[in-house]
Structure formats: structure tokens, C-alpha cells
Enzyme design. Sequence first.
Site, PDB file in Angstrom:
ATOM      1  N   HIS A 185       5.847  -1.944 -29.660  1.00 40.37           N
ATOM      2  CA  HIS A 185       4.600  -1.210 -29.437  1.00 40.37           C
ATOM      3  C   HIS A 185       4.608   0.023 -30.335  1.00 40.37           C
ATOM      4  CE1 HIS A 185       1.295   0.900 -27.748  1.00 40.37           C
ATOM      5  NE2 HIS A 185       2.006   1.707 -26.991  1.00 40.37           N
TER       6      HIS A 185
ATOM      7  N   ASN B 104      -1.511   4.632 -32.338  1.00 44.72           N
ATOM      8  CA  ASN B 104      -1.314   3.862 -31.109  1.00 44.72           C
ATOM      9  C   ASN B 104      -2.638   3.220 -30.716  1.00 44.72           C
ATOM     10  OD1 ASN B 104      -0.934   2.928 -28.495  1.00 44.72           O
ATOM     11  ND2 ASN B 104       0.083   4.770 -27.753  1.00 44.72           N
TER      12      ASN B 104
ATOM     13  N   CYS C  80      -0.775  -0.582 -22.372  1.00 46.83           N
ATOM     14  CA  CYS C  80      -0.189  -0.983 -23.654  1.00 46.83           C
ATOM     15  C   CYS C  80       0.708  -2.208 -23.545  1.00 46.83           C
ATOM     16  CB  CYS C  80       0.586   0.184 -24.255  1.00 46.83           C
ATOM     17  SG  CYS C  80      -0.420   1.659 -24.523  1.00 46.83           S
TER      18      CYS C  80
END
Length: 334
Positions: free
Chosen positions: A261, A291, A121
Site C-alpha cells: 500500500h 496515497n 485502504c
Amino acid sequence: MEQNGLGSKMRAGILGTGSALPNKVLTNQDLEKIVDTSDEWIVSRTGIRERRIAGATEATSDYALLAGQRALASAGIQAEDLDMIMVATVTPDMMFPSTASLVQDRLGATHAAAFDLEAACSGFMYGEFLASGLVNSGQCKYVLVIAGDLLSRITDYEDRSTCVLFGDGAGAAVVGLVPKERGFLAFHLGSDGAGGKFLYMPGGGSRLPASQESVQSRQHFLKMEGQETFKYAVRAMGVSVERVLSDAHLEMTDVDLLVPHQANVRIIEAIRQRLHLDPAKVMYTIEKYGNTSASSIPIALDEAVREGKVMQGQVALMVGFGAGMTWGAVLVRM
């Protein structure tokens, strides 16, 4: 350091952004039908109400290509002008060739080198760091950084603790020279391999290659220790923010928009409160996309640009974490 002969007048910055998301929406109500969960449980613990899921015949490169094309259009740059293409992904189309090479061919970027990078990520921040160095050194004029993942491909829809979290998508940015008063102001990247055991996918590599047994035991799906990952995320993201602000000699009050994020709304809120930041100065997309791994930050940044939440001359702070463990922050004046 001189930059393409322009001395101190120019430096690397973001010229344009783009993103791409599947049309198919997977809601919390849909998940209620396939796993023991509820909309209330998911929203209260994650902030997610729906996520986008790619079609069965689609691959990461399809969305990476579209995000890249949109970033190039935003920047006013032609594909043949690119010197480098990077794709940050943990779900490449295949082990090789790289997804970046597939995108390069379909873009028609005939003069560009291409490679994939894998920092989970955190991948977009790592890519922007590399692109900035290449442009500032004069090695490249234009670099296309794409982050794309189809996490639905490695999500275990029998594991209710993880299947509610993840979605698919891609985001991109073109990096090139901008006037010195704009551009990248500071970076901070970090990694701690000791935390790798908290977020990983055991099967498919040289340690545990694909076999009938590995497939049957569901080793080709991601595994996560949620509480440990949460603690790592909040601590690492906080440190990264403090570091880039210090390096750029700025205060949090100088930041116009925080683009974190999009992993979990509780993590975002923990960081926001630690930074004493008004919610209006934070970009949230988690409710509708979940996500999306490395692509969550460039998707959110592109959306912020298109919605006028961050404009030319304003400061954006991107911060995230991922498997590895990896983390990073990027401070940029748009």
C-alpha cells in the site's frame, strides 16, 4: 474442494488488471501556495512529489468504470460474462445505490450481481479474498474487483499534516480460474476496531449526520493520528507478510515483487528493511500518485504488469493497511 468440476487442476487467480488516474496533477509546489508546507518537508517525510486530482464534475464511478474496462480488456473477458462486481471504496458516488451498481450498468454487465465493500485502504485485499472464495467454490466464474477512491473529496486542505498525502484513482482485477500452479497462494486479513480512532471521518453517518454545524466544524473531512497509524501499519503489515508466506510454505526469497500500500515511503521502507528485501523487488508509485486508498495496490500492480516488473509465473505479494484498523496480505502467482 472441487472447482467448477475441474477438481484440483484449477484455482482462482488474477486474469487481468487495469487502472485509471485523473489527468490533473497537484504538485508539492501547488500545495505550498495553499497551506504552510514545502516540497522538502513533504518529500522527506512522505516520499510524495505529486498526486492526481479528479475534476469537479467527476465521481468515483467514472474512474472505477475505466479501470474495470481496462481489466476486462487485459483478461479478454466480456462484461456480460461477469457474475459479480465488487467496488472497494470509502468515497462512493452517493450513499446508495452502490457505486458497484452504477459501474455494472455502465459496463453493460447484465448478468452480474454488484455491491460495495468498505475496508478503507485494505479494501482491495478484502475484495480479492471474497472473489477467490466465490470462484473456488464454483459460485462465480468471473469476478471483477475494483478499488476506487477520490480522497480529494474528503481531504481537509487546511490541515497540512494530511492534505499532502492523498490523491485520486482506481485499480481493478478480474478473478477467475487459472491452472493450479498459478493463482492465489495465501491470504491473511485482520482488523482491530480499537484503532479506529486513529484514522476516521466523523461526519456524514448515522452518528453525526450532515448539518450546518457539522459542515462548519469540518467534520466531513478525514482525521488522522499519524504516529499511531504508522506504528499500526508497520506491525500489522509485517505480521500479514509472515503469515501468508508461512501458509504458502514459501520464503521471502521466493517473492518476485512486493506491492505494498502506497501510504508513506517511510512505512514502505520500514517493511522492506524488516523483510531484508532489495529495493528493486518493491513497487513504488507513491512519489507520483500519493496515497490513493484501496486503489493504491491495484494501481501499482497494474503498472508493474504493464512495465514487465512481474510476469506470468512470478509471485507477487500485496500487503496493506487502512482505517478500521484493517490490514491484509495476498500472495499470488501471476
